[in-house]
Design an enzyme around this catalytic site. Structure first.
Site, PDB file in Angstrom:
ATOM      1  N   ARG A  43      78.051  40.072 -86.948  1.00  0.00           N
ATOM      2  CA  ARG A  43      78.138  40.578 -85.582  1.00  0.00           C
ATOM      3  C   ARG A  43      79.353  41.491 -85.488  1.00  0.00           C
ATOM      4  O   ARG A  43      80.397  41.222 -86.067  1.00  0.00           O
ATOM      5  CB  ARG A  43      78.284  39.413 -84.596  1.00  0.00           C
ATOM      6  CG  ARG A  43      78.391  39.854 -83.135  1.00  0.00           C
ATOM      7  CD  ARG A  43      78.312  38.641 -82.210  1.00  0.00           C
ATOM      8  NE  ARG A  43      77.044  37.947 -82.401  1.00  0.00           N
ATOM      9  CZ  ARG A  43      75.894  38.343 -81.893  1.00  0.00           C
ATOM     10  NH1 ARG A  43      75.833  39.448 -81.178  1.00  0.00           N
ATOM     11  NH2 ARG A  43      74.790  37.655 -82.114  1.00  0.00           N
ATOM     12  N   GLY A  44      79.197  42.598 -84.790  1.00  0.00           N
ATOM     13  CA  GLY A  44      80.312  43.515 -84.620  1.00  0.00           C
ATOM     14  C   GLY A  44      80.095  44.390 -83.407  1.00  0.00           C
ATOM     15  O   GLY A  44      78.977  44.833 -83.138  1.00  0.00           O
ATOM     16  N   GLY A  45      81.178  44.620 -82.655  1.00  0.00           N
ATOM     17  CA  GLY A  45      81.046  45.435 -81.454  1.00  0.00           C
ATOM     18  C   GLY A  45      80.109  44.785 -80.462  1.00  0.00           C
ATOM     19  O   GLY A  45      80.285  43.650 -80.051  1.00  0.00           O
ATOM     20  N   ALA A  80      74.323  43.025 -83.364  1.00  0.00           N
ATOM     21  CA  ALA A  80      74.253  42.151 -84.527  1.00  0.00           C
ATOM     22  C   ALA A  80      73.399  42.823 -85.596  1.00  0.00           C
ATOM     23  O   ALA A  80      72.518  43.623 -85.299  1.00  0.00           O
ATOM     24  CB  ALA A  80      73.655  40.801 -84.148  1.00  0.00           C
ATOM     25  N   VAL A  81      73.684  42.481 -86.854  1.00  0.00           N
ATOM     26  CA  VAL A  81      72.968  43.059 -87.984  1.00  0.00           C
ATOM     27  C   VAL A  81      72.220  41.943 -88.713  1.00  0.00           C
ATOM     28  O   VAL A  81      72.762  40.859 -88.929  1.00  0.00           O
ATOM     29  CB  VAL A  81      73.928  43.787 -88.942  1.00  0.00           C
ATOM     30  CG1 VAL A  81      73.163  44.390 -90.122  1.00  0.00           C
ATOM     31  CG2 VAL A  81      74.701  44.873 -88.212  1.00  0.00           C
ATOM     32  N   ASP A 120      87.221  56.899 -86.653  1.00  0.00           N
ATOM     33  CA  ASP A 120      87.609  55.520 -86.982  1.00  0.00           C
ATOM     34  C   ASP A 120      87.507  55.289 -88.494  1.00  0.00           C
ATOM     35  O   ASP A 120      86.906  54.322 -88.950  1.00  0.00           O
ATOM     36  CB  ASP A 120      86.713  54.528 -86.231  1.00  0.00           C
ATOM     37  CG  ASP A 120      87.370  53.161 -86.044  1.00  0.00           C
ATOM     38  OD1 ASP A 120      88.613  53.085 -86.086  1.00  0.00           O
ATOM     39  OD2 ASP A 120      86.633  52.173 -85.875  1.00  0.00           O
TER      40      ASP A 120
END
Length: 461
Positions: A40-42, A45-46, A156
């Site tokens: 999970r990021g930001g 989810a992946v 980034d």
């Protein structure tokens, strides 16, 4: 079992994943079936997935249900997809499909990568060999050049957004274009952030990005300078736990040259410091120009120096690791002063004893000395290194104003390094530099010496 019991069981199974904020295996996303949650990021989810017909493996990124009605989040998600689809490059992840789930959450399927991030590699290796730096920077810069040519700046570029695939030959991918800024052909040559906001990671951001002013591709070059410093030294050029102080440093302070912390060719200082110029017109004009300077400084293909690993040689290392006791919120000025005193003292002692300082970070000093080829001379050198470690430990124990929350492990180990011959030998890699693999995990009293350091010594100090 009745149909009613069957339905109840299915409901509980689905609820278990829902409670964790995950989609259950078997969820259909366009032409793909989700198999397993990855990360999970930001705001998304992946998941690992497979194509329903061909069986092709993929990674599927799905926006969280909780933010699906937030216009800014949707805009960022769409921007990431658009950025990736506009750039076709082997060092940028490929998009297979874009769509919506049955509940209208947007998703995209992309190529599935196996390996590790550059961030994980640096944490394991502490600092990278110069040839590894060159081999990793080359594809990252190639990806950025393609993005800049397509009118996209990343904003980034950091180690956790660079993925090193485990295939052979090694492939490197630049990830996360979620805050990329795109420029249409009819627009001006600059991109604009929203005033007062700082999209990106403060520890790598250029001054103009922090201030919310007009930005262009040179913010990515600034971030590459920060990345280069971390790869070469093992730490960021500016380090503080205070976010406001981090911002001030990027706006006002000139970073120390990397060679002030570890032995490096002087040309590398010039490359890193030019990338991190406060005024963008003083930085490299393009990533291609940066890579050309980096190859010249390291000795890449364009300089005529033969590539390949440096020769392997046995060496002895003395490693100082600072450990703090108590809670993280108890970190104060007195603790910081004593940690600095420990690191300064250890650095001075090891350097004065002829050790090459290959890593100096916020909590460690690693010194290395090459060992002679003959067995008798090697034993003498190992004994001398143990005596140096004992002297360092004694000096640290007697230091004035020692904070009881600070403990220092002093460790000695013998292993292999890659070394480049010069008037001052340069240590460029090797297992000995991975102190986390041989240093003790717990606090130790006195000097800790591994069997490889004490072998054949009748009475080590």
């Amino acid at each position: 079992m009745t149909d009613e019991e069957d339905k109840t069981r299915t409901f509980v199974y689905s609820e278990r994943f829902s409670a964790r904020g995950e989609l259950p295996p078997g969820t259909i996303a366009g032409e793909y079936m989700l198999e397993e949650f990855i990360a999970r990021g930001g705001c998304g989810a992946v998941y690992s997935a497979r194509h329903l017909r061909s069986g092709r493996r993929a990674a599927v990124k799905v926006l969280d249900e909780a933010v699906v009605h937030a216009p800014r989040v949707i805009e960022r998600f769409a921007r990431e997809i658009e950025a990736l689809r506009r750039i076709s490059h082997p060092n940028i992840v490929e998009i297979y499909e874009v769509g919506e789930l049955d509940d209208h959450r947007p998703f995209y399927a992309m190529e599935r990568l196996e390996g590790q991030t550059l961030d994980a590699l640096i944490k394991a290796e502490r600092r990278l060999a110069l040839r590894d730096v060159l081999e990793l920077m080359d594809p990252v810069c190639a990806a950025l050049e393609a993005a800049h040519t397509a009118g996209i700046i990343h904003r980034d570029v950091k180690a956790s957004n660079i993925f090193i695939c485990s295939d052979s030959p090694r492939t490197v991918k630049l990830l996360d274009f979620g805050i990329a800024k795109m420029m249409a052909p009819e627009e001006s040559s600059t991109w604009f952030t929203t005033a007062g906001r700082m999209p990106g990671t403060p520890s790598i951001m250029a001054p103009e990005q922090i201030l919310g002013g007009p930005i262009d591709a040179r913010v990515d070059i600034y971030a590459l300078g920060v990345l280069l410093h971390r790869m070469l030294v093992g730490r960021l050029p500016f380090h503080t736990l205070d976010a406001d102080e981090m911002v001030r440093m990027h706006l006002e302070e000139t970073p120390l040259p990397p060679s002030a912390r570890v032995p490096l060719p002087p040309g590398l200082d010039a490359v890193v410091l030019r990338c991190m110029e406060k005024r963008r017109e003083r930085r490299f004009g393009s990533v291609d120009e940066l890579m050309s300077a980096l190859r010249d400084a390291i000795g890449g293909p364009s300089s005529g120096v033969q590539s390949g690993p440096d020769p392997t040689q046995r060496a002895v290392a003395v490693y100082l690791e600072v450990r703090t006791r108590g809670r993280a919120d108890e970190f104060d000025e007195a603790l910081a002063v004593d940690i600095g005193q420990v690191l300064d003292l250890g650095e001075a002692q090891l350097s004065g004893a002829g050790f090459i300082l290959v890593s100096i970070t916020g909590n460690e000093v690693l010194g290395v000395r090459l060992l002679p080829a003959t067995a008798d001379e090697e034993r003498q050198e190992r004994r001398a290194a143990l005596e140096v470690a004992a002297a360092v430990h004694e000096a640290l124990a007697r230091r004035t104003g020692a904070d009881p929350r600070v403990h220092v492990n002093v460790c000695v180990h013998v292993g292999e390094v890659q070394a480049r011959s010069a008037a001052q030998p340069e240590i460029t890699g090797g297992a000995l530099l991975c102190a986390g693999q041989w240093a003790p995990a717990a606090e130790v009293q006195g000097v800790f010496a591994t069997p490889s350091a004490t072998e054949g010594l009748a009475s080590p100090p």
